[in-house]
Design a protein around this motif. Structure first.
Motif, short mmCIF file in Angstrom:
data_model
loop_
_atom_site.label_atom_id
_atom_site.label_comp_id
_atom_site.label_asym_id
_atom_site.label_seq_id
_atom_site.Cartn_x
_atom_site.Cartn_y
_atom_site.Cartn_z
N VAL A 280 0.83 -1.30 0.11
CA VAL A 280 0.05 0.15 0.01
C VAL A 280 0.90 1.21 -0.02
CG1 VAL A 280 -1.75 1.37 1.00
CG2 VAL A 280 -2.04 -1.02 1.23
N GLY A 281 1.58 1.23 0.86
CA GLY A 281 2.61 2.46 1.05
C GLY A 281 3.62 2.53 -0.18
N GLY A 282 4.17 1.62 -0.82
CA GLY A 282 4.71 1.52 -2.00
C GLY A 282 4.15 1.98 -3.40
N PHE A 283 2.75 1.81 -3.27
CA PHE A 283 2.00 2.65 -4.36
C PHE A 283 1.76 4.14 -4.19
CE2 PHE A 283 -2.13 3.77 -6.12
CZ PHE A 283 -1.98 3.29 -7.49
N VAL A 284 1.98 4.61 -3.15
CA VAL A 284 1.95 5.98 -2.91
C VAL A 284 2.94 6.50 -3.76
CG1 VAL A 284 2.32 7.90 -1.33
CG2 VAL A 284 1.06 5.82 -0.68
N GLY A 285 4.20 5.92 -4.15
CA GLY A 285 5.19 6.76 -4.80
C GLY A 285 4.82 6.94 -6.36
N THR A 286 4.24 5.82 -6.77
CA THR A 286 3.80 5.84 -8.07
C THR A 286 2.43 6.23 -8.48
OG1 THR A 286 3.10 3.50 -7.95
CG2 THR A 286 5.55 4.22 -8.63
N SER A 287 1.64 6.49 -7.59
CA SER A 287 0.19 6.63 -7.58
C SER A 287 -0.33 7.96 -8.78
CB SER A 287 -0.62 7.02 -6.35
OG SER A 287 -0.13 8.00 -5.87
N ILE A 288 0.75 8.97 -8.60
CA ILE A 288 0.23 9.88 -9.68
C ILE A 288 1.29 9.74 -10.85
CG2 ILE A 288 0.07 12.55 -9.96
CD1 ILE A 288 -2.17 11.32 -7.93
N SER A 289 2.35 9.92 -10.54
CA SER A 289 3.54 10.03 -11.56
C SER A 289 3.39 8.82 -12.65
CB SER A 289 5.04 10.06 -11.04
OG SER A 289 5.29 8.86 -10.34
N GLU A 290 3.24 7.72 -12.32
CA GLU A 290 3.34 6.65 -13.07
C GLU A 290 2.50 6.68 -14.41
OE1 GLU A 290 5.16 2.92 -14.36
OE2 GLU A 290 5.70 4.59 -13.11
N PRO A 291 1.09 6.92 -13.97
CA PRO A 291 -0.04 7.28 -15.22
C PRO A 291 0.16 8.36 -15.76
CG PRO A 291 -1.17 7.46 -12.94
CD PRO A 291 0.18 6.97 -12.63
N LEU A 292 0.54 9.30 -15.21
CA LEU A 292 1.18 10.59 -15.95
C LEU A 292 2.40 10.28 -17.07
CD1 LEU A 292 0.56 13.76 -16.33
CD2 LEU A 292 2.25 14.00 -14.48
N LEU A 293 3.28 9.68 -16.37
CA LEU A 293 4.27 9.55 -17.26
C LEU A 293 4.18 8.53 -18.29
CD1 LEU A 293 7.36 9.27 -18.01
CD2 LEU A 293 7.80 7.66 -16.21
N GLN A 294 3.38 7.48 -18.37
CA GLN A 294 3.23 6.35 -19.15
C GLN A 294 2.20 6.94 -20.23
OE1 GLN A 294 5.21 4.33 -19.23
NE2 GLN A 294 6.28 4.29 -17.16
N ALA A 295 1.14 7.69 -19.63
CA ALA A 295 0.09 8.11 -20.61
C ALA A 295 0.40 9.23 -21.62
CB ALA A 295 -1.12 8.77 -19.80
N GLY A 296 1.60 10.20 -20.62
CA GLY A 296 2.29 11.08 -21.45
C GLY A 296 3.06 10.76 -22.75
N ILE A 297 3.91 9.39 -22.35
CA ILE A 297 4.73 8.91 -23.40
C ILE A 297 3.74 8.20 -24.75
CG2 ILE A 297 6.25 6.87 -23.97
CD1 ILE A 297 7.33 7.24 -21.15
N LEU A 298 2.69 7.57 -24.41
CA LEU A 298 1.86 7.05 -25.40
C LEU A 298 1.36 8.12 -26.11
CD1 LEU A 298 -0.46 4.60 -23.14
CD2 LEU A 298 1.34 4.11 -25.09
N VAL A 299 0.71 9.41 -25.60
CA VAL A 299 0.38 10.61 -26.27
C VAL A 299 1.61 11.13 -27.38
CG1 VAL A 299 -0.66 12.82 -26.32
CG2 VAL A 299 -1.43 10.89 -24.62
N ALA A 300 2.57 11.27 -26.75
CA ALA A 300 3.72 11.91 -27.55
C ALA A 300 4.35 10.83 -28.59
CB ALA A 300 4.75 12.29 -26.30
N VAL A 301 4.51 9.71 -28.19
CA VAL A 301 5.04 8.82 -29.30
C VAL A 301 3.79 8.42 -30.21
CG1 VAL A 301 5.96 6.56 -29.78
CG2 VAL A 301 6.68 7.68 -27.68
N GLY A 302 2.76 8.38 -29.79
CA GLY A 302 1.50 8.03 -30.73
C GLY A 302 1.46 9.31 -31.82
N GLY A 303 1.57 10.44 -31.35
CA GLY A 303 1.33 11.59 -32.07
C GLY A 303 2.38 11.59 -32.78
N TYR A 304 3.64 11.46 -32.75
CA TYR A 304 4.83 11.44 -33.66
C TYR A 304 4.46 10.33 -34.77
CZ TYR A 304 9.50 10.48 -35.00
OH TYR A 304 10.60 10.40 -35.97
#
Length: 324
Positions: free
Chosen positions: A125-149
């Motif tokens: 539970v505590g380990g998820f706190v570190g990735t709870s916001i940054s992980e979806p933001l990072l991975q979704a951002g990569i998908l959008v950026a690379v997909g747009g390219y």
């Protein structure tokens, strides 16, 4: 404890979540630059470009990769630190509850739950706190950026690559829901195991019951493995279909002179860059659902302990009033 998992996330460190989100944005914005440099290197080599130009592009590619890697290293360490802070918070809360319950009559169930939380439940539970916001933001951002390219380079090939991911939107949530049900049952069984250990009952019936619980844990874990790895197999199969579509369509475009070989290479690299963040995003979604179940059970145990403590305080006050 806050009612929702994300309430707990922001309670532990909202300012750190903002800093991690900023690092994630920097990382995914820089994600498409190496793809473009790769495409230019291949095109310069196949078109007979000057070697100095190729060497400069290779050095630029290495610099970008190094910068991206260092940024990701910093991000991962930062996320791990925040996760450990949350784990420490949960464990100290459970220990504080244990100290308070030590003043009350012995309750094996409560002691077993606190033991399970401190040893097994707090860390995921505590380990998820570190990735709870940054992980979806990072991975979704990569998908959008690379997909747009990829859409910018060749829209039809990008569409062929994107279609293979659509079935996953259907089967992943269904399979994850089945995993969640097993995780909830597993936590309940683990708490009963801890309760039995706290009671120190060594009768034959108690030992048989404990053995049955261990067997049930084994069956639950194997069931989770089967669902999880079947899901991974289906996701990998979809990805390979995407590669096949790029090879078929890209080969046709190169043969007919409608695109450059560098574009096909960029698409292959781009699909690899999409596959990894897509898989990470699916893993984050699975962790989110499982962690929500675990957090709810920890929160309910905490609420039950506090309610019991309040009742004890009221009973003590009533007894004092009667004596007075």
């Amino acid at each position: 404890m806050p009612k929702s998992l994300f309430g707990f996330v922001f309670l532990v460190g909202r300012h750190h979540q903002i800093a991690i989100a900023a690092l994630s944005i920097v990382l995914f914005l820089a994600g498409t630059a190496p793809l473009e440099v790769q495409r230019r290197i291949i095109n310069a080599a196949t078109d007979g470009g000057a070697y100095q130009t190729i060497l400069f592009l290779v050095l630029a590619y290495l610099g970008l990769v190094l910068l991206e890697g260092l940024t990701k290293l910093m991000l991962n360490i930062y996320r791990g630190w925040i996760g450990e802070i949350a784990v420490r918070w949960l464990r100290k809360s459970a220990l504080a509850a244990s100290e308070r319950s030590g003043e009350a009559p012995f309750d094996a169930l409560a002691e077993g739950v606190q033991l399970s939380i401190i040893i097994a439940e707090a860390e995921p539970v505590g380990g998820f706190v570190g990735t709870s916001i940054s992980e979806p933001l990072l991975q979704a951002g990569i998908l959008v950026a690379v997909g747009g390219y990829m859409i910018f380079l060749q829209p039809l090939m990008a569409l062929a690559a994107a279609v293979v991911f659509l079935p996953q939107i259907g089967f992943v949530p269904l399979m994850q829901a089945a995993i969640n049900r097993r995780v909830e049952t597993k936590i309940t069984v683990m708490r009963h195991v801890s309760q039995s250990m706290v009671q120190h009952v060594a009768t034959n019936d108690a030992l048989d019951a404990q053995g049955d619980r261990i067997e049930r844990l084994f069956a639950l874990n194997m069931s989770v493995f089967r669902i999880k790895f079947t899901m991974n197999f289906m996701m990998n199969l979809m990805t390979q279909l995407g590669y096949a579509g790029i090879f078929a369509l890209g080969g046709y475009y190169v043969v007919t002179g409608k695109t450059e070989i560098g574009t096909v290479v960029a698409f292959i690299s781009g699909l690899s860059k999409i596959r990894d963040p897509w898989g990470e995003l699916i893993d984050w979604y699975r962790d989110l659902k499982v962690t929500q179940v675990k957090y709810a059970m920890i929160r309910d145990a905490s609420d039950a302990a506090r309610l019991q403590e309040d009742e004890m305080v009221e009973d003590t006050a009533a007894a004092d009033a009667m004596e007075a």
